[in-house]
Write a protein that holds these residues in place. Structure first.
Motif, PDB file in Angstrom:
ATOM      1  N   LEU A   1       0.839  -1.204   0.000  1.00 43.78           N
ATOM      2  CA  LEU A   1       0.000   0.000   0.000  1.00 43.78           C
ATOM      3  C   LEU A   1       0.871   1.249   0.000  1.00 43.78           C
ATOM      4  O   LEU A   1       0.575   2.227  -0.700  1.00 43.78           O
ATOM      5  N   ALA A   2       1.949   1.212   0.781  1.00 43.45           N
ATOM      6  CA  ALA A   2       2.815   2.394   0.870  1.00 43.45           C
ATOM      7  C   ALA A   2       3.465   2.680  -0.479  1.00 43.45           C
ATOM      8  O   ALA A   2       3.655   3.838  -0.853  1.00 43.45           O
ATOM      9  N   ALA A   3       3.795   1.617  -1.207  1.00 42.52           N
ATOM     10  CA  ALA A   3       4.491   1.799  -2.481  1.00 42.52           C
ATOM     11  C   ALA A   3       3.540   2.050  -3.651  1.00 42.52           C
ATOM     12  O   ALA A   3       3.976   2.405  -4.747  1.00 42.52           O
ATOM     13  N   ALA A   4       2.236   1.853  -3.423  1.00 42.28           N
ATOM     14  CA  ALA A   4       1.281   1.954  -4.540  1.00 42.28           C
ATOM     15  C   ALA A   4       1.156   3.387  -5.026  1.00 42.28           C
ATOM     16  O   ALA A   4       0.956   4.307  -4.226  1.00 42.28           O
ATOM     17  N   PRO A   5       1.285   3.608  -6.336  1.00 42.06           N
ATOM     18  CA  PRO A   5       1.133   4.975  -6.857  1.00 42.06           C
ATOM     19  C   PRO A   5      -0.277   5.518  -6.653  1.00 42.06           C
ATOM     20  O   PRO A   5      -0.478   6.718  -6.545  1.00 42.06           O
ATOM     21  N   ILE A   6      -1.256   4.621  -6.649  1.00 41.76           N
ATOM     22  CA  ILE A   6      -2.638   5.066  -6.454  1.00 41.76           C
ATOM     23  C   ILE A   6      -3.155   4.453  -5.168  1.00 41.76           C
ATOM     24  O   ILE A   6      -3.152   3.230  -5.011  1.00 41.76           O
ATOM     25  N   ARG A   7      -3.552   5.306  -4.262  1.00 41.85           N
ATOM     26  CA  ARG A   7      -4.025   4.806  -2.968  1.00 41.85           C
ATOM     27  C   ARG A   7      -5.434   5.299  -2.687  1.00 41.85           C
ATOM     28  O   ARG A   7      -5.732   6.473  -2.919  1.00 41.85           O
ATOM     29  N   ILE A   8      -6.237   4.408  -2.187  1.00 41.11           N
ATOM     30  CA  ILE A   8      -7.621   4.747  -1.862  1.00 41.11           C
ATOM     31  C   ILE A   8      -7.844   4.442  -0.392  1.00 41.11           C
ATOM     32  O   ILE A   8      -7.405   3.416   0.116  1.00 41.11           O
ATOM     33  N   GLU A   9      -8.514   5.362   0.260  1.00 38.42           N
ATOM     34  CA  GLU A   9      -8.840   5.114   1.658  1.00 38.42           C
ATOM     35  C   GLU A   9     -10.251   5.628   1.869  1.00 38.42           C
ATOM     36  O   GLU A   9     -10.527   6.798   1.595  1.00 38.42           O
ATOM     37  N   SER A  10     -11.123   4.754   2.295  1.00 38.96           N
ATOM     38  CA  SER A  10     -12.490   5.212   2.510  1.00 38.96           C
ATOM     39  C   SER A  10     -13.197   4.347   3.547  1.00 38.96           C
ATOM     40  O   SER A  10     -12.661   3.330   4.000  1.00 38.96           O
ATOM     41  N   HIS A  11     -14.390   4.808   3.886  1.00 39.94           N
ATOM     42  CA  HIS A  11     -15.163   4.155   4.933  1.00 39.94           C
ATOM     43  C   HIS A  11     -16.525   3.816   4.340  1.00 39.94           C
ATOM     44  O   HIS A  11     -17.206   4.692   3.832  1.00 39.94           O
ATOM     45  N   TYR A  12     -16.890   2.556   4.386  1.00 38.27           N
ATOM     46  CA  TYR A  12     -18.142   2.118   3.765  1.00 38.27           C
ATOM     47  C   TYR A  12     -19.085   1.573   4.827  1.00 38.27           C
ATOM     48  O   TYR A  12     -18.671   0.835   5.723  1.00 38.27           O
TER      49      TYR A  12
END
Lengths: 763, 158
Positions: free
Chosen positions: A172-183
């Motif tokens: 996750l730290a290395a991912a160029p695209i990061r998503i963080e959300s609450h569902y």
């Protein structure tokens, strides 16, 4: 050959004529009616209860309070018994309680000679409470020092975690695209049209007979035994036709109480028939989940990792406990097996109705989150969400990230391609590419799911089948698997006809399960039945066929290896058009020949299944959003499924349409509303709880990608639950596509849309 | 208080001694033995108890038995005659409109009223959906039920 054909459904005529008997149709002379006195607050302790006025009412036979019932805690979940003490269900129930934990909890029970008297008497029981703090949300119940809803529990029912791959955090730290959300998903209720109902009586001093609208008669028998401290063999559970269950009847709700009451009342028949209002709060609900999700992708559109942290709210009682959150996480793993996954879930108590099993058992909640996050990853990559999914979803030969087992049958890519063509994805997308700015906007959405065909290896998977050759050459089939509307009896008849080599019309499936005589099977749940029963029916049919051919050899002197059974006649293997004898003649001789013959030819098989086939599919949807009215209209929707071989096309389509309709209800309309402060429930009736009517459901398209699952008797995999899973995320993604507004909480009601549209400046 | 009512039930004259507080559904189930009349909510929300009173669909759970005095009541039992399913029943069987079956008798009666109301008048699927809007089904998603009714109407036109 019967498999794959649209044979007449075995129970259709019984049902259209109104002759099919359900539990309430087993009315007995002198039958007593019992009903609960329910708490008027969501959390507290009964300080005083006065039953005198109720008991004095003419026609009232008895009033019992929480002080009168056995003090043995029992678990209610419709799971197989576990020999592993660590895996046993949480025993946190009594028949009645003085510590009320949700609005509607059961503090007393009244027994009367008729329903009108019963209702009058229930209203006359006076109860006073000392209120306790009310916690509606899981997070509140988990807070440090929160009041314990069950003493000693710290409001925690269970917790589990798993991880695939090497290092999710690093990925996750290395991912160029990061998503963080609450569902978030809110409370959905099953709303089976037949409310929970059960009746019990005794024929002697020991045996208790219970007729119940249950999905799980054999499990109900065991749990009644546990709850009342009686040997399980003294309990007999009869399951007639049932008017829907969807998981709410994969739980033991009324059976222990009616059994206890008939014992207290000299074996007289006692029925509890819940009202709709009671059924919507006093049985089970779907667990609301709060999911914190982080995901990472690269710029080429590869999904790299997902990290889910789940709080599953089980409400007032554990019921299915942590299993729902654990199962939802486990079954999701098959969808994107090349991404690393970390899944952590906790299940907690709160002061809402008890949550239990509901169609697809945790998967709708988890996959809503996953398919919202995947949508975001695709859009952030600048990719077509469909192309992104095609790049990442499971393919044959991929391996489960945890077990290393390869996926044997897997047609998800083909499902996505089929759905793409059906809805005209590319054309519609191209038409929308120019952007929209009017009050009415259109959008396209897609979402995928993975599911399973049973509960193995977490739980036992066992099925029983007994096939009896009748004197006239027809057969009776008894299975422990229960028909609950999904068409189980019909596919069992197809399986038996197929393997035996007799016409479908010659197979009679005994629809009623009576635990005194029905083979052991744990019942209808987890979309397991057609899968696990297939191997049991197939083996029983093979054994019976062997006995029939041995009888033919005895009667004709022809080596049975040279014989086959086809079309209801014994024929030559090498020349099937040459009939040796009719099965009816063979059967008659087998029964009645005084000197020789096999007697009543029967095969009886109990089989444990030690495989579990993943199933896959997707939903495509086009919506029209009326921004000023905050309303979503579905213009077109279709579900495409890989459920292995399709046993009965019309019934399979019925499962897809019905399941998708339930998914649409959960996406757009349905929410059991609980007051955040008091725990009071606002809409436990079908007027205020909006489950879709005929005018609310659009035409639902469906298609199948038929694969052949090698671990299943007839190549089939699960289908009952899966259709409900993917519509909500697809609709939510289409709403986003149409308006640029992404909403991460279900249902997408006008109220919720209004808040988000306002915030986004759309209105 | 009790009262005697006279109704024509599925074509036969019948008399019942009823508690004036009782619904028609209760009398049909408990005294007449027409168990096809199902209860799903008891307050007129779901339509499982739909019967025809003078050929109009009514939720029998919120219709007092005494109101039926002197009227003709039809239940699903009366739709199948001499072992022959009615056109509506037959279409429900053929189209897979039956799953758990608890709502089916109510739907059969509502659909029967719909197909009989204006014979020969074509109804599109939306009109059929509106005509059945008083009945709830949690299993089918309604499509097969709508198709079954559509089929009956088409057959009548032939």
């Amino acid at each position: 050959m019967a498999i794959g054909k649209n044979v007449p459904r075995v129970d259709a005529v019984a049902k259209v004529t109104g002759r099919a008997r359900y539990t309430d149709d087993y009315h007995m002379p002198g039958m007593l009616h019992a009903g609960y006195v329910r708490s008027t607050i969501a959390h507290g302790r009964v300080t005083r209860i006065d039953t005198a006025q109720a008991a004095a009412l003419p026609g009232v036979e008895a009033v019992y309070t929480f002080e009168d019932v056995p003090q043995t805690l029992f678990a209610t979940a419709g799971h197989p018994y576990s020999l592993d003490p660590a895996h046993m269900d949480v025993a946190d129930r009594l028949l009645l309680t003085g510590h009320v934990r949700y609005h509607g909890d059961e503090v007393a029970v009244v027994v009367a000679r008729d329903r009108l008297t019963l209702q009058a008497a229930i209203a006359k029981v006076a109860v006073e409470y000392e209120p306790y703090p009310v916690m509606v949300e899981g997070a509140a119940a988990l807070a440090e020092g929160a009041f314990e809803i069950h003493a000693g529990s710290r409001n925690r029912i269970g917790e589990s975690r798993y991880q695939t791959g090497q290092d999710v955090d690093a990925a996750l730290a290395a991912a160029p695209i990061r998503i963080e959300s609450h569902y978030r998903s809110r409370i959905v209720q099953h709303c089976h049209i037949e409310n929970h109902i059960a009746l019990a009586y005794m024929d002697d001093l020991d045996q208790i007979t219970i007729i119940s609208s249950t999905q799980i008669p054999h499990i109900a028998r065991r749990i009644v035994g546990e709850a009342l401290g009686l040997p399980w063999g003294q309990i007999r559970v009869i399951k007639p036709y049932i008017g829907g269950g969807f998981g709410a009847k994969q739980d033991v709700v009324l059976e222990p109480m009616v059994a206890w009451l008939t014992r207290r009342l000299d074996g007289r028949p006692v029925q509890i028939d819940l009202s709709r209002e009671e059924c919507m709060i006093g049985t089970r609900i779907r667990h609301p989940f709060d999911i914190a999700l982080r995901a990472g992708a690269d710029e080429e559109g590869r999904l790299l990792a997902m990290d889910l942290d789940v709080i599953s709210n089980s409400g007032a009682y554990a019921s299915h406990g942590h299993s729902v959150a654990a199962a939802g996480g486990a079954k999701m793993r098959s969808l994107y097996p090349n991404a690393q996954v970390r899944y952590h879930a906790q299940t907690v108590y709160a002061n809402i109705p008890a949550a239990g099993a509901m169609r697809a058992y945790g998967s709708p909640q988890v996959l809503f989150a996953v398919e919202c996050a995947v949508e975001e990853a695709a859009r952030r990559c600048g990719m077509d969400p469909l192309a992104f999914r095609l790049k990442n979803v499971v393919r044959p030969g991929d391996k489960d990230g945890l077990t290393g087992k390869p996926f044997l049958s897997c047609g998800l890519v083909e499902c996505l391609e089929k759905g793409r063509a059906l809805i005209g994805w590319d054309e519609k997308r191209a038409a929308l590419a120019g952007g929209q700015d009017g009050p009415i906007r259109r959008g396209l959405g897609v979402a995928c799911f993975s599911y399973a065909s049973g509960t193995f290896p977490v739980c036992l998977e066992i099925a029983g089948a007994r096939i009896i050759l009748n004197q006239d050459g027809s057969v009776h089939v008894q299975v422990g698997a229960t028909e609950i509307g999904q068409g189980s009896d019909t596919v069992v008849a197809q399986m038996a006809a197929e393997t035996l080599g007799i016409p479908y019309e010659k197979v009679h499936v005994v629809s009623t399960q009576d635990t005194d005589v029905a083979p052991f099977d744990t019942g209808a749940y987890a979309s397991r039945q057609a899968y696990v029963v297939s191997n049991a029916v197939k083996r029983a049919a093979e054994e019976l066929k062997e006995k029939i051919l041995a009888q033919a050899q005895y009667m004709t002197g022809i080596d049975s290896a040279a014989l086959d059974l086809q079309g209801g006649a014994v024929v030559y293997v090498e020349a099937p058009e040459r009939r040796v004898m009719l099965l009816g003649d063979l059967a008659l001789a087998s029964y009645y020949d005084k000197e020789h013959g096999g007697g009543q030819l029967t095969a009886d098989v109990s089989l444990k299944t030690r495989t579990n086939a993943p199933t896959f599919g997707c939903t495509f949807v086009e919506v029209e959003v009326d921004i000023p009215l905050c309303r979503i209209t579905i213009r077109e929707i279709c579900n495409v499924h890989d459920s292995g071989r399709i046993l009965h096309p019309i019934m399979a389509a019925g499962q897809v349409q019905g399941g998708a309709a339930m998914g649409i209800g959960a996406a757009l309309y349905e929410e059991l509303l609980v007051d955040a402060e008091s725990g009071w429930i606002y809409n436990n009736n079908l007027l205020d709880y909006k489950f879709p009517t005929p005018v609310d459901i659009p035409e639902i398209g469906w298609a199948f990608v038929e694969t052949t699952e090698p671990t299943s008797g007839y190549g089939n995999k699960s289908l009952g639950e899966p259709p409900i899973i993917s519509p909500p995320a697809a609709i939510r993604n289409a709403l986003w596509d149409a308006t640029g507004v992404k909403i991460d909480t279900l249902p997408l009601t006008p109220h919720r849309l209004f808040r988000h549209f306002k915030k986004a400046g759309l209105i | 208080m009790r009262q005697t009512i006279a109704i024509t039930l599925n074509g036969s004259p019948r008399r019942f001694d009823v508690d004036v507080r009782q619904s028609l559904m209760e009398v049909l189930r408990e005294q007449a033995g027409t168990l096809s009349v199902k209860q799903g909510c008891g307050v007129g929300e779901c339509g499982a108890c739909t019967v025809l009173i003078d050929d109009a669909p009514v939720d029998s759970c919120i219709y007092l038995a005494v109101w039926a005095d002197g009227r003709a009541v039809r239940t699903t039992e009366g739709e199948c005659r001499d072992g022959q399913l009615s056109p509506v029943q037959q279409a429900f069987v053929e189209e897979g409109a039956v799953q758990c079956g608890i709502c089916t008798p109510g739907f059969v009666m509502a659909a029967t009223a719909l197909t009989e109301r204006r014979p020969g008048e074509p109804l599109d699927r939306d009109a059929i959906r509106r005509g059945l809007a008083g009945n709830l089904c949690r299993c089918t998603g309604y499509a097969t039920i709508v198709t079954a009714v559509e089929k009956c109407i088409c057959r009548e036109e032939e």
